[in-house]
Design a protein around this motif. Structure first.
Motif, PDB file in Angstrom:
ATOM      1  N   ASN A 161      -9.681  -3.820   8.779  1.00 15.93           N
ATOM      2  CA  ASN A 161     -10.075  -2.503   8.223  1.00 15.93           C
ATOM      3  C   ASN A 161     -10.130  -1.488   9.390  1.00 15.93           C
ATOM      4  O   ASN A 161     -10.462  -1.800  10.656  1.00 15.93           O
ATOM      5  CB  ASN A 161     -11.345  -2.510   7.432  1.00 15.93           C
ATOM      6  N   PHE A 217      -6.114   0.901  -1.217  1.00 18.50           N
ATOM      7  CA  PHE A 217      -5.541   1.003   0.072  1.00 18.50           C
ATOM      8  C   PHE A 217      -4.664   2.586   0.140  1.00 18.50           C
ATOM      9  O   PHE A 217      -5.013   3.125   1.378  1.00 18.50           O
ATOM     10  CB  PHE A 217      -4.343  -0.201   0.323  1.00 18.50           C
ATOM     11  N   GLN A 266      -3.775  -7.061   2.745  1.00 22.70           N
ATOM     12  CA  GLN A 266      -4.079  -5.959   3.648  1.00 22.70           C
ATOM     13  C   GLN A 266      -2.928  -6.169   4.764  1.00 22.70           C
ATOM     14  O   GLN A 266      -2.255  -5.047   5.027  1.00 22.70           O
ATOM     15  CB  GLN A 266      -5.384  -6.229   4.490  1.00 22.70           C
ATOM     16  N   GLN A 295     -11.320 -10.063   7.833  1.00 25.09           N
ATOM     17  CA  GLN A 295     -10.975  -9.138   6.916  1.00 25.09           C
ATOM     18  C   GLN A 295     -11.545  -7.598   7.460  1.00 25.09           C
ATOM     19  O   GLN A 295     -10.936  -6.753   7.458  1.00 25.09           O
ATOM     20  CB  GLN A 295     -11.709  -9.172   5.303  1.00 25.09           C
TER      21      GLN A 295
END
Length: 600
Positions: free
Chosen positions: A523, A399, A568, A519
């Motif tokens: 991003n 990350f 995340q 997901q």
């Protein structure tokens, strides 16, 4: 390189591992070509099926009846297993895992069912039948005997006498038969608590002249009931020769070999037939010179032969041979324990492939979790939690790398615009930027590379291990080794039809697609429009791709996605600037679309 590119790389590599590894193995390490065995001996064994004793030959003499000869045997309508078991005298077999009987006609083991395993997930389903009598659709049996010259020896029609009524771990049973000249033959059967039967063949020469005998044992089966192998899972003839497991032969290879006989080179440790979950293997006695071969005896009938070295038995002497038969489920822990006890590579009967060193630890971890919680679905979820926990520090670095890449995006765009006509210079300036900003474009790839072998290992565990067969999870998931059966295509079973396989998308694959879409939404958005389009449809493509796979694998991936989303979210809470940058990028992208729409 952006995070999305890493995910594309993960998908491509996962597909390559799942669908290409075994092909590449077979391409670069092809199986040796079939070799013909001694024609005289093979033909002699095969010809005995008609029940007519052949004339003695210089090589083998009178032989054991062993199967069906194409030329001599007429076509006979198969009988049912129940009717076949209802005729003749039998010795019962019973231990905690198997139930069956020994046919005193021929002394063969031709009736074995596995009490712990059912044909279907229905509780009332019949136990899985491994062995069935000759002449039935389930023909599959083991027999022990002798080849010899100039001696009246037992055949498949011989009626043996037994000293007991039931073979159990506590009560061995000895079959005996004496010919007209007083020479005695016996087979002492014993069985352990699992699937291992020991057959001790004994011959005492009470005549006045020496006798040459060659002990033999074989397994005969029909390929009609055999599991179909794939390039991922190999089934059919199997054995260990010269200390190496050999999966080179399938049933067609044996049929197409010279004299319909395949004879792998090397000293035999064991050989037999393998299905996905079941195994029959003849294990040679320790210190014995043994040869092995696979024979197509007639149409769909096949045989694996274990031939000991012929020996001269002097008057008054006794010849004794000990052969073990493994007939049952390929339980991983059980096969490992037998391997540790000295049966060479019996654990390789489970076709782990090249990655067994990694797949077996995953299996044992999953099995340990299952023993702890009592549910394989929960064990899979805990496996995901453990793996994600171990990879958490790596995910943090991933990350951080993604954040650093995002931070240099404006500078990268400037370089791309400045050197749009000079790709080489553009690459040089981009690499210089990475060095100055201390950014590693591959920093986010490691977690993906680590996930691929884990994913593949679980795929093989779900596909191969009998421990996973018919294991339920919860609600509608009754078998984690099978695809999710509940699909909205037929309104979850309310409509009376079964959709074709590529449309039978279960609930788990749908949840998998949704979690993957969420997901991807978290991003950073790709700057390339083509990449953006690919990522917009990828979750739904993978939803269809994963639908035919085992529900356990779908569960693993879905839970992994959920944990990734949670990770995340947590990372974004630690890096608010990145989230703000993503929001700005989204706004800029939306403005560009509005401008393009206005210009049109």
């Amino acid at each position: 390189m952006e995070n999305q590119r890493n995910i594309i790389l993960a998908v491509v590599l996962t597909a390559a591992v799942l669908f290409g590894s075994q092909y590449l193995i077979e391409y670069f390490y092809p199986a040796p070509p079939p070799e013909a065995t001694d024609a005289t001996q093979a033909d002699a064994v095969d010809s005995a099926a008609s029940g007519v004793t052949p004339a003695p030959s210089a090589d083998t003499g009178d032989i054991l009846d062993a199967g069906t000869d194409t030329a001599a045997a007429p076509t006979v309508k198969p009988v049912t297993v129940d009717s076949a078991l209802g005729t003749g005298q039998r010795v019962a077999i019973a231990n905690p895992l198997v139930k069956g009987s020994i046919n005193l006609v021929g002394g063969r083991i031709d009736d074995l069912t596995m009490t712990e395993h059912r044909e279907t997930i229905d509780k009332g389903s019949d136990p899985v039948r491994l062995f069935g009598p000759e002449g039935t659709d389930a023909q599959y049996f083991a027999q022990f005997g002798w080849l010899g010259q100039g001696i009246d020896r037992p055949t498949s029609e011989t009626v043996w006498s037994a000293d007991g009524e039931t073979l159990t771990p506590e009560t061995p049973v000895t079959l005996s038969w004496t010919n007209a000249t007083g020479q005695s033959f016996s087979i002492r059967y014993s069985i352990d608590e699992n699937y291992l039967i020991t057959a001790t063949q004994s011959f005492t020469n009470s005549g006045n002249a020496p006798v040459t005998l060659q002990p033999i044992s074989y397994v005969s089966r029909t390929s009609k009931t055999a599991d179909v192998g794939t390039w991922i899972i190999r089934t059919g003839p199997i054995g260990v020769f010269d200390g190496a497991a050999n999966f080179s032969w399938d049933y067609d290879d044996v049929s197409e070999a010279a004299n319909k006989t395949a004879e792998p080179e090397g000293q035999v440790s064991w050989l037999g037939f393998s299905d996905i979950y079941w195994l029959s293997a003849l294990i040679a006695g320790e210190g014995s010179e043994v040869e092995g071969r696979f024979v197509n005896t007639n149409g769909d009938l096949y045989r694996s032969d274990l031939l000991y070295e012929a020996q001269i038995v002097a008057p008054g002497a006794t010849l004794e041979t000990c052969t073990r038969l493994y007939a049952g489920a390929k339980n991983v822990e059980l096969l490992d324990s037998y391997t540790e006890q000295g049966i060479t590579l019996l654990d390789r009967a489970v076709d782990w492939g090249w990655f067994y060193w990694f797949e077996k630890p995953i299996f044992y971890l999953l099995k340990w979790l299952f023993d702890a919680v009592g549910n394989f679905g929960v064990a899979i979820i805990l496996l995901v939690v453990i793996i994600r926990g171990l990879m958490f520090p790596i995910a943090q670095r991933q990350f951080a790398s993604m954040a650093a890449m995002r931070a240099v995006q404006p500078k990268m765009k400037a370089i791309q615009e400045k050197y749009a006509d000079d790709k080489t210079k553009m690459q040089q300036e981009v690499m210089k930027l990475y060095k100055e900003e201390k950014v590693n474009p591959l920093g986010g790839c490691l977690p993906i590379f680590l996930q691929i072998p884990i994913f593949f290992a679980l795929y093989k565990v779900l596909l191969l291990t009998v421990e996973m067969r018919h294991q339920p999870f919860a609600l509608w998931i009754k078998d984690l080794s099978a695809p999710d059966p509940l699909t909205p295509v037929n309104l979850f079973g309310l409509l009376p039809f079964e959709p074709v396989s590529f449309l039978a998308i279960g609930i788990l694959p749908i949840l998998l697609g949704i979690t993957m879409w969420l997901q991807f939404k978290l991003n950073p958005a790709p700057t390339d429009p083509v990449q953006a389009q690919v990522f917009s449809i990828m979750p739904w493509v993978l939803m269809f791709v994963m639908a035919p796979f085992a529900a356990g694998l779908q569960l693993y991936w879905m839970v992994s996605n959920v944990l990734t989303i949670a990770q995340q979210k947590w990372f974004y809470s630690r890096h608010p600037a990145l989230k703000e940058q993503m929001a700005k990028d989204a706004e800029e992208k939306a403005r560009k679309k509005e401008l393009e729409a206005a210009e049109k």
